[in-house]
Design an enzyme around this catalytic site. Structure first.
Site, PDB file in Angstrom:
ATOM      1  N   LYS A 110       0.806  -1.506  -0.063  1.00 42.11           N
ATOM      2  CA  LYS A 110      -0.099  -0.099   0.009  1.00 42.11           C
ATOM      3  C   LYS A 110       0.852   1.152  -0.021  1.00 42.11           C
ATOM      4  CE  LYS A 110      -3.655  -2.451   0.515  1.00 42.11           C
ATOM      5  NZ  LYS A 110      -3.583  -3.902   0.448  1.00 42.11           N
TER       6      LYS A 110
HETATM    7  C1  LIG Z   1      -4.178  -5.131   0.579  1.00 45.59           C
HETATM    8  C2  LIG Z   1      -3.670  -6.178   0.825  1.00 45.59           C
HETATM    9  C3  LIG Z   1      -3.737  -7.328  -0.275  1.00 45.59           C
HETATM   10  C4  LIG Z   1      -4.843  -7.350  -0.939  1.00 45.59           C
HETATM   11  O1  LIG Z   1      -5.129  -5.798  -1.795  1.00 45.59           O
HETATM   12  P1  LIG Z   1      -5.898  -5.471  -2.957  1.00 45.59           P
HETATM   13  O2  LIG Z   1      -5.712  -4.487  -4.214  1.00 45.59           O
HETATM   14  O3  LIG Z   1      -7.166  -5.317  -2.417  1.00 45.59           O
HETATM   15  O4  LIG Z   1      -6.343  -6.370  -3.702  1.00 45.59           O
HETATM   16  C5  LIG Z   1      -2.990  -8.465  -0.057  1.00 45.59           C
HETATM   17  N1  LIG Z   1      -2.158  -8.689   0.599  1.00 45.59           N
HETATM   18  C6  LIG Z   1      -1.893  -7.680   1.049  1.00 45.59           C
HETATM   19  C7  LIG Z   1      -0.153  -7.522   2.240  1.00 45.59           C
HETATM   20  C8  LIG Z   1      -2.848  -6.652   1.289  1.00 45.59           C
HETATM   21  O5  LIG Z   1      -2.229  -5.194   2.197  1.00 45.59           O
END
Ligand SMILES: *Cc1c(COP(=O)(O)O)cnc(C)c1O
Length: 491
Positions: A110
């Site tokens: 993120k």
């Molecule tokens: C948010 C997240 C995901 C999923 O990603 P999306 O974009 O919501 O599909 C997978 N793994 C981790 C560690 C995350 O923080």
């Protein structure tokens, strides 16, 4: 470039407005009017560093942003990562690669978008003449919340409120959020699961009454979730960077295809890969990997998206999602950009908890995507086997992706890049247990033992947490989220 809502009710003249607003007034998601094709310029990415690649990709959509300014912002954002590239590639064997997306300040992918989003949003608001204070509402399955807090802390004119499911995140994820420092932030636990948080926040976004009340307080809403195009756009860049890295390392020839496997929750990360493909990047298949909450796997297999099912809490909590909000963008594309149909389906989803796409659409989707899921048992054994075989420690989310990718390796011939979305130290109890079979429910003890087991140092962000004070303890019912908003802004 113009942006349109997937439900047809709104069109905005530029990315700035789409980013500033986050969600369209009709409840739809903003999508670009078309996919800019960069095939003719693709070779230039071979000589770019990560920040330049990001600025190159972003500038295709954010046409009203000054390029040099954008590049500078990318450089600043990605300087905060502890690796040369924000998305380094690790070679596992001749066909298998891992793209590590967790080298940012909060140890999950993120960060790639959220370290840049404050700039994109600030500039976007300036470009649209928005003078009000911006309030960002975030629903988080664990990692978006922390990354948003860290990205936006002490940004003038912007406040951030994070809502996480009280029982739905790991201890480390929770502590990372509740100890966050910064004057403009709030963190609240919500009774329920991630879908409850996300739906409650979306309801606020689509309520004109609430928005008018906020405007009287000189506040406008925006979003840091992947429903915001400003979250999605920076994520497109690492598909390009991975491709360039593989060409430069002579693992592929320029023009050859690469497959990607993405651990998926809200479908944002993998959708960014689809956008990259639409822009002309030679991607073969995109593999959508789910955990036991396998609503997407079933959708890809049958064409029916059905959330009438049990919700499971797993060791990959950031993927414990049933209502995968970005799927709306894909369904919109597959319908031939049909607003009416998309709107109808999203209404069906909220009323009867399901919708079905046509066979033609399902076949179209399967030309681009494969899907599979991994249960808890296989997630654990993959962490163990991968470490034994390659000396590489997977976090549970990445383990889900590795497990699913492995099942398709025989039928796929392109090199496969797994997107690694979090550091194992965000989930030390689960990873330690997977590797040793031993249980330690104290997250800090478990991370020490994990360090001893893997010889990979505990990141500072984790070890320093122990000394920090918990600042946020509030737990609310989902019906009370709106009240917390007004309490916070009137404070
Ligand atoms: C948010 C997240 C995901 C999923 O990603 P999306 O974009 O919501 O599909 C997978 N793994 C981790 C560690 C995350 O923080």
């Amino acid at each position: 470039m113009e942006f349109i809502s997937t439900r047809g009710g709104q069109k905005v003249s530029c990315a700035s407005e789409a980013i500033a607003k986050g969600l369209a007034t009709d409840g739809g998601l903003f999508v670009p009017a078309y996919f800019p094709n960069v095939k003719d310029k693709l070779e230039s990415i071979l000589d770019m560093d990560y920040a330049e690649t990001a600025a190159f990709v972003l500038s295709q959509y954010l046409t009203e942003y000054d390029y040099d300014d954008l590049l500078l912002a990318c450089q600043k954002a990605y300087d905060r990562f502890d690796s040369d590239s924000a998305a380094p590639i690790v070679k596992i064997d001749d066909k298998l690669f891992i793209m590590e997306l967790f080298h940012g300040p909060t140890l999950a992918f993120k960060d790639v978008a959220l370290m840049l989003l404050p700039y994109l949003l600030r500039k976007g608001c300036d470009n649209c003449g928005i003078k009000e204070e911006i309030l960002i509402l975030v629903a988080t399955s664990g990692d978006t919340g922390k990354a948003a807090l860290e990205g936006f802390k002490n940004q003038p004119g912007i406040k951030v409120m994070v809502y996480y499911p009280s029982e739905g995140v790991s201890d480390m994820q929770k502590l990372l959020m509740t100890t966050q420092e910064g004057e403009n932030l709030s963190v609240t636990a919500v009774k329920g699961n991630f879908d409850d948080c996300q739906s409650a926040v979306k309801t606020i976004f689509s309520s004109n009454e609430i928005k008018e009340r906020l405007l009287k307080e000189n506040v406008v809403l925006s979003s840091a979730n992947s429903i915001n195009f400003g979250r999605l756009a920076p994520q497109i860049a690492y598909y390009f960077s991975a491709y360039a890295d593989l060409v430069n390392a002579e693992e592929i020839k320029f023009g050859e295809e690469v497959d990607f496997c993405v651990p998926t929750g809200n479908f944002g990360n993998i959708l960014a890969g689809y956008y990259a493909k639409m822009m002309g990047l030679p991607i073969g298949k995109l593999v959508c990997a789910s955990n036991k909450n396998n609503v997407l796997t079933d959708f890809f297999a049958t064409g029916k998206y059905d959330i009438n099912r049990e919700f499971y809490k797993t060791t990959s909590p950031s993927m414990d999602i049933l209502i995968s909000s970005n799927l709306e963008r894909l369904v919109f594309e597959m319908s031939g950009r049909n607003f009416e149909v998309t709107k109808q389906r999203m209404n069906d989803l909220s009323k009867s908890k399901e919708y079905t796409v046509s066979d033609i659409e399902r076949v179209k989707i399967s030309k681009q995507f494969l899907a599979g899921y991994c249960d808890e048992k296989n997630c654990v054994s993959t962490i163990k086997n991968f470490f034994d075989e390659y000396g590489y420690t997977l976090d549970p989310h990445t383990s889900v992706a590795v497990t699913v990718a492995d099942r398709f390796m025989d039928e796929l011939n392109n090199p496969m890049v797994i997107l690694s979305t979090a550091s194992p130290y965000k989930f030390p109890e689960s990873v330690y247990k997977a590797l040793t079979g031993k249980v330690d429910t104290d997250a800090f003890n478990a991370s020490k033992k994990l360090e001893y087991t893997t010889a990979e140092p505990v990141p500072e962000q984790i070890s320093e947490l122990k000394e920090k004070t918990v600042k946020f303890t509030k737990v609310v019912e989902k019906e009370d989220i709106c009240d917390t908003v007004f309490e916070f802004i009137q404070k």
